[in-house]
Write an enzyme that holds these catalytic residues in place. Structure first.
Site, PDB file in Angstrom:
ATOM      1  N   ASN A 390       0.945  -1.230   0.090  1.00 59.76           N
ATOM      2  CA  ASN A 390      -0.001  -0.042   0.040  1.00 59.76           C
ATOM      3  C   ASN A 390       0.827   1.284  -0.076  1.00 59.76           C
ATOM      4  O   ASN A 390       0.893   2.198  -1.065  1.00 59.76           O
ATOM      5  CB  ASN A 390      -1.031   0.010   1.104  1.00 59.76           C
ATOM      6  CG  ASN A 390      -2.017   1.002   1.038  1.00 59.76           C
ATOM      7  OD1 ASN A 390      -2.995   1.019   0.302  1.00 59.76           O
ATOM      8  ND2 ASN A 390      -1.958   2.066   1.989  1.00 59.76           N
ATOM      9  N   ASP A 391       1.652   1.576   1.170  1.00 53.38           N
ATOM     10  CA  ASP A 391       2.186   2.846   1.398  1.00 53.38           C
ATOM     11  C   ASP A 391       3.456   2.761   0.316  1.00 53.38           C
ATOM     12  O   ASP A 391       3.781   4.052  -0.188  1.00 53.38           O
ATOM     13  CB  ASP A 391       2.831   2.980   2.578  1.00 53.38           C
ATOM     14  CG  ASP A 391       1.690   2.752   3.675  1.00 53.38           C
ATOM     15  OD1 ASP A 391       0.507   3.319   3.396  1.00 53.38           O
ATOM     16  OD2 ASP A 391       1.914   1.915   4.780  1.00 53.38           O
ATOM     17  N   VAL A 392       4.011   1.956  -0.139  1.00 51.01           N
ATOM     18  CA  VAL A 392       5.196   2.088  -1.076  1.00 51.01           C
ATOM     19  C   VAL A 392       4.859   2.225  -2.376  1.00 51.01           C
ATOM     20  O   VAL A 392       5.909   2.242  -3.057  1.00 51.01           O
ATOM     21  CB  VAL A 392       6.048   0.867  -0.966  1.00 51.01           C
ATOM     22  CG1 VAL A 392       6.749   0.538   0.516  1.00 51.01           C
ATOM     23  CG2 VAL A 392       5.171  -0.766  -1.105  1.00 51.01           C
ATOM     24  N   VAL A 393       3.531   2.295  -2.771  1.00 52.65           N
ATOM     25  CA  VAL A 393       3.255   2.402  -4.058  1.00 52.65           C
ATOM     26  C   VAL A 393       2.162   3.632  -4.127  1.00 52.65           C
ATOM     27  O   VAL A 393       1.698   3.866  -5.069  1.00 52.65           O
ATOM     28  CB  VAL A 393       2.508   1.156  -4.701  1.00 52.65           C
ATOM     29  CG1 VAL A 393       3.556   0.069  -5.142  1.00 52.65           C
ATOM     30  CG2 VAL A 393       1.132   0.841  -4.009  1.00 52.65           C
ATOM     31  N   ALA A 431       0.517   2.767   7.320  1.00 53.19           N
ATOM     32  CA  ALA A 431       1.054   4.121   7.782  1.00 53.19           C
ATOM     33  C   ALA A 431      -0.212   4.789   8.098  1.00 53.19           C
ATOM     34  O   ALA A 431      -0.329   6.015   8.450  1.00 53.19           O
ATOM     35  CB  ALA A 431       1.819   4.771   6.509  1.00 53.19           C
TER      36      ALA A 431
END
Length: 464
Positions: A390-393, A431
């Protein structure tokens, strides 16, 4: 005998250095782990022989019992629980240093008060107690956050930093008192108690998204605690290996911070959890138009592609979907489709988490591509499959200055021709912030358990 012991220590130190060096490459990581294990066994045996604390039968019994416990937990702990286990291991290292230093101090201050203690040894004892105690309770708190026993959000309260500062000042005062009077047992007990309290206070304000950084930092702390304990015990191999672990942990921590575009100080002072609410509000998620895709349609999209990049995340670990992802890769490659995996440095909940998972399912090492090497290829890729990440993209890192992850290097998955996101629901990531990618025109949501939906999709692909 002393020469033999020192020679064994030297061999052990060299094996540790080589072992840690090999951990730098995925292909050699298992060999590096084996070399480090042999080094530890040699160091333990040499130390026991040197101090003559145990007889040979007792040594063998300890090795068998310890090995059996290690084997039991190695088989029992699932891959999804690896971050918690690493946190616990860091805690055990800190606890060992803490107890050894306290025991040595008690011997010098109470049992043998006439024993001379030089300043270097005394400072080493103080640092071992402080760093070891902090590492122990800090690691237990990290374990609680990772396992869900403690809230993964940042836990903050008014005056928290002031309290930490006061405790640190009291710690320094206690250290000075002990240095002036070695027999200050009360001061040592106060210092030990503060070290244990600080471990909790330092970790609770760190949000869930920062936990990979915390794990590597605590690993460094455990190494530094071991190094200072080496000075307490005058043990050369403990000094060398502790310094190696401490230095490598700090280097890894800096790499992780760089991958998140955050300073170590900002991580320690509070994580994403404290600002997630503002981030969600700024995301404007209610205006996003979500497009859902079914299993059959997703299979058709993959079947017509010529290049595919898979982006794994913690959701893949939770769903235990790594094996079906490997099966999907084999099937697509038989159809002449190029499949690779994009690895973000902070994907998952510990450093290298995705590498470990994919290695477990026997994905070839050369298929695992680091973010810097693969980011430019997304724009030329037909399909990107995001499994539980989720957060890394999240493009908010590039487009939304109000987002707490703004400026964080991310995988450029949104630039591919088609993006398929395998996700249980529209819930925010670790996050706690909304993902703008889900509303993009080229993004399709494949809802459901990743293992279940991908198994059905692979079944459809087999019939095409």
């Amino acid at each position: 005998m002393n020469i033999l012991v020192q020679l064994t220590y030297l061999i052990s130190a060299v094996l540790f250095i080589v072992g840690i060096k090999k951990l730098n490459r995925t292909q050699e990581a298992r060999q590096g782990n084996t070399l480090s294990s042999v080094a530890m066994l040699l160091a333990i045996l040499a130390t026991i022989v040197q101090v003559e604390a145990l007889t040979l039968p007792e040594i063998l019994i300890c090795i068998v019992v310890g090995g059996a416990i290690g084997m039991f937990w190695a088989r029992k702990v699932e891959m999804t629980q690896m971050p918690e286990m690493v946190a616990i291991f860091n805690g055990f290292g800190g606890a060992a240093s803490f107890l050894v230093a306290m025991s040595d101090y008690w011997t010098r201050a109470v049992e043998q008060p006439d024993l001379s203690t030089d300043l270097v040894t005394l400072i080493s004892i103080l640092l071992s107690v402080l760093i070891g105690g902090l590492t122990f309770t800090g690691s237990l708190t990290a374990y609680g956050k990772l396992s869900g026993k403690v809230s993964g959000n940042a836990i903050v309260f008014s005056g928290q930093h002031l309290l930490n500062l006061i405790l640190l000042i009291v710690t320094i005062i206690c250290g000075v008192l002990i240095a002036m009077n070695t027999d200050s047992v009360v001061a040592m007990l106060v210092l030990a108690a503060i070290a244990l309290i600080l471990g909790v206070l330092v970790v609770i304000p760190i949000g869930g998204a920062d936990m990979p950084v915390v794990i590597s930092l605590l690993n460094s702390y455990s190494g530094m605690a071991a190094c200072t304990t080496g000075f307490v015990l005058n043990n050369s191999v403990l000094i060398v290996t502790g310094a190696l672990v401490g230095a490598s942990g700090i280097i890894l921590t800096q790499i992780m911070c760089k991958a998140m575009n955050r300073s170590l100080v900002s991580v320690l002072l509070g994580g994403f959890g404290a600002t997630s609410g503002a981030a969600s509000a700024a995301g404007g998620g209610s205006e996003m138009v979500i497009k859902e895709v079914g299993v059959e349609e997703a299979a058709m999209i993959f079947d017509s592609a010529s290049s595919v990049i898979v982006v794994p995340g913690y959701g893949m670990a939770v769903a235990q979907a790594q094996h079906i992802v490997r099966e999907m890769m084999d099937l697509l490659e038989k159809k002449g489709i190029n499949v690779r995996f994009a690895i973000h440095p902070v994907a998952g909940r510990m450093p290298g988490h995705m590498n470990v998972l994919l290695a477990e399912s026997n994905v070839p090492y050369d298929k695992l591509i680091e973010m810097e090497e693969i980011n430019d290829d997304f724009s030329n890729t037909d399909v990107v499959l995001i499994v539980g990440a989720n957060d890394v993209v999240n493009p908010a890192a590039r487009t939304n200055p109000a987002s707490p992850i703004f400026g964080m290097p991310i995988l450029n998955a949104d630039k591919a021709r088609t993006v398929i996101v395998s996700k249980r629901s529209m819930a925010a990531g670790y996050a706690g912030i909304e993902n703008e990618l889900f509303g993009y025109d080229n993004c399709l949501m494949l809802f459901g358990d990743a293992k279940s939906t991908l198994t059905k999709m692979v079944g459809e692909l087999k019939e095409m």
